[in-house]
Enzyme design. Structure first.
Site, short mmCIF file in Angstrom:
data_model
loop_
_atom_site.label_atom_id
_atom_site.label_comp_id
_atom_site.label_asym_id
_atom_site.label_seq_id
_atom_site.Cartn_x
_atom_site.Cartn_y
_atom_site.Cartn_z
N ASN A 14 -6.46 -21.13 -7.59
CA ASN A 14 -5.37 -22.18 -6.65
C ASN A 14 -5.31 -22.16 -5.35
O ASN A 14 -4.72 -21.15 -5.35
CB ASN A 14 -3.54 -22.71 -7.36
CG ASN A 14 -2.97 -23.59 -7.03
OD1 ASN A 14 -3.07 -24.59 -5.81
ND2 ASN A 14 -2.46 -23.80 -7.97
N GLU A 28 -11.57 -13.53 -15.07
CA GLU A 28 -10.96 -14.20 -15.65
C GLU A 28 -9.74 -13.21 -16.28
O GLU A 28 -10.90 -11.85 -16.58
CB GLU A 28 -11.95 -14.67 -17.02
CG GLU A 28 -12.15 -15.73 -16.33
CD GLU A 28 -13.46 -17.03 -17.52
OE1 GLU A 28 -13.16 -16.43 -18.88
OE2 GLU A 28 -14.21 -17.53 -17.76
N ASP A 67 4.09 -30.91 -7.48
CA ASP A 67 5.01 -31.14 -6.97
C ASP A 67 4.99 -31.93 -6.26
O ASP A 67 6.55 -32.54 -5.50
CB ASP A 67 3.43 -30.58 -5.24
CG ASP A 67 3.91 -28.99 -5.12
OD1 ASP A 67 4.08 -27.93 -6.41
OD2 ASP A 67 3.47 -29.18 -4.45
N ASP A 107 2.82 -15.60 -11.62
CA ASP A 107 2.85 -17.24 -12.81
C ASP A 107 4.54 -18.05 -12.37
O ASP A 107 5.76 -17.00 -11.94
CB ASP A 107 3.33 -16.20 -13.43
CG ASP A 107 2.69 -17.42 -15.42
OD1 ASP A 107 1.04 -17.49 -14.71
OD2 ASP A 107 3.65 -17.41 -16.56
N SER A 108 4.25 -19.31 -11.89
CA SER A 108 5.36 -20.31 -11.89
C SER A 108 4.35 -21.13 -13.61
O SER A 108 4.06 -21.64 -13.63
CB SER A 108 4.34 -20.72 -10.62
OG SER A 108 4.28 -19.50 -9.67
N GLY A 126 -4.16 -24.14 -3.52
CA GLY A 126 -2.39 -24.29 -2.31
C GLY A 126 -2.15 -22.76 -2.52
O GLY A 126 -0.91 -22.68 -1.80
N LYS A 127 -2.05 -22.46 -3.25
CA LYS A 127 -1.37 -20.92 -3.30
C LYS A 127 -1.62 -19.88 -2.31
O LYS A 127 -0.49 -19.04 -2.03
CB LYS A 127 -1.39 -20.36 -5.29
CG LYS A 127 -0.36 -20.97 -6.43
CD LYS A 127 -0.46 -20.76 -7.13
CE LYS A 127 0.59 -21.00 -8.45
NZ LYS A 127 0.82 -20.57 -9.53
#
Length: 217
Positions: free
Chosen positions: A62, A91, A205, A128-129, A64-65
């Site tokens: 990601n 992976e 978001d 982890d979110s 963005g992260k």
């Protein structure tokens, strides 16, 4: 957690604000922060001198992260890069679990092994979110990423149609390994709005507003 037994004496847990108007990843990254050692002693983090900049490999696909991690870790003296092997993120297996910490711990364990096998050097960061919606019994929760890839924000809005109770919270577990493990966990409470808003967010978001704010992430 395989690494816990090996590094329990050295592990420190990061205490974070439990809620606030910020993206959930930031809950595990704000500086300065309070660390609690296994002996219960507390210490406050400090930004390191520019001459001591250290490489930090973020295991994520990601971008963005990645940008957020660069924003928060740079003042702490880290040069944040995406963890890549042969030009792409490796992976890793994510266990089926109801705990973000279990998933994050599995990621950091595998990332440490991959780093050792690659011959590269640096610290490692994983997170982890999840978005937990009260009226959906915590759905999508730990499965937030896979659910988003299947139904997106619009699918969540469809599930929420006609529901008056729209409370929700983002939760994050972030782990930094730099010879020791530092674990940060945070919760940002808020609500699911009726339609997508905003242009600069990612994931869920556009449909989440933090408590006390009328703006989405």
């Amino acid at each position: 957690m395989a690494n816990q037994a090996r590094s329990s004496a050295a592990r420190r847990r990061c205490r974070r604000p439990t809620e606030g108007p910020s993206n959930p990843l930031a809950l595990g990254l704000r500086s300065p922060f309070i660390l609690t050692t296994s002996a219960g002693r507390q210490t406050q983090s400090r930004a390191t001198p520019a001459s001591a900049v250290k490489r930090l490999l973020f295991l994520t696909g990601n971008l963005g992260k990645l940008a957020e991690a660069q924003h928060y870790f740079t003042p702490l003296g880290y040069q944040v890069e995406q963890f890549l092997l042969n030009g792409k993120p490796p992976e890793v297996f994510e266990p089926q679990a109801d705990s973000l910490r279990i998933v994050a711990s599995a990621k950091i364990s595998q990332a440490r092994k991959l780093l050792d096998e690659s011959g590269e050097e640096g610290a490692i960061f994983v997170d982890d979110s999840g978005l937990f919606i009260n009226s959906l019994n915590g759905f999508p929760g730990v499965s937030s990423a896979s659910v988003h890839s299947q139904i997106g924000c619009l699918g969540i809005l469809d599930l929420m149609e006609g529901r008056e109770k729209r409370g929700a919270e983002f939760r994050t577990c972030a782990i930094l390994w730099d010879g020791e493990e530092f674990i940060g966990e945070g919760i940002c409470r808020g609500r699911i709005i009726a339609e997508e808003r905003g242009e600069n967010g990612f994931g869920y978001d556009p449909i989440f507003t933090p408590a006390g704010s009328g703006r989405t992430f």
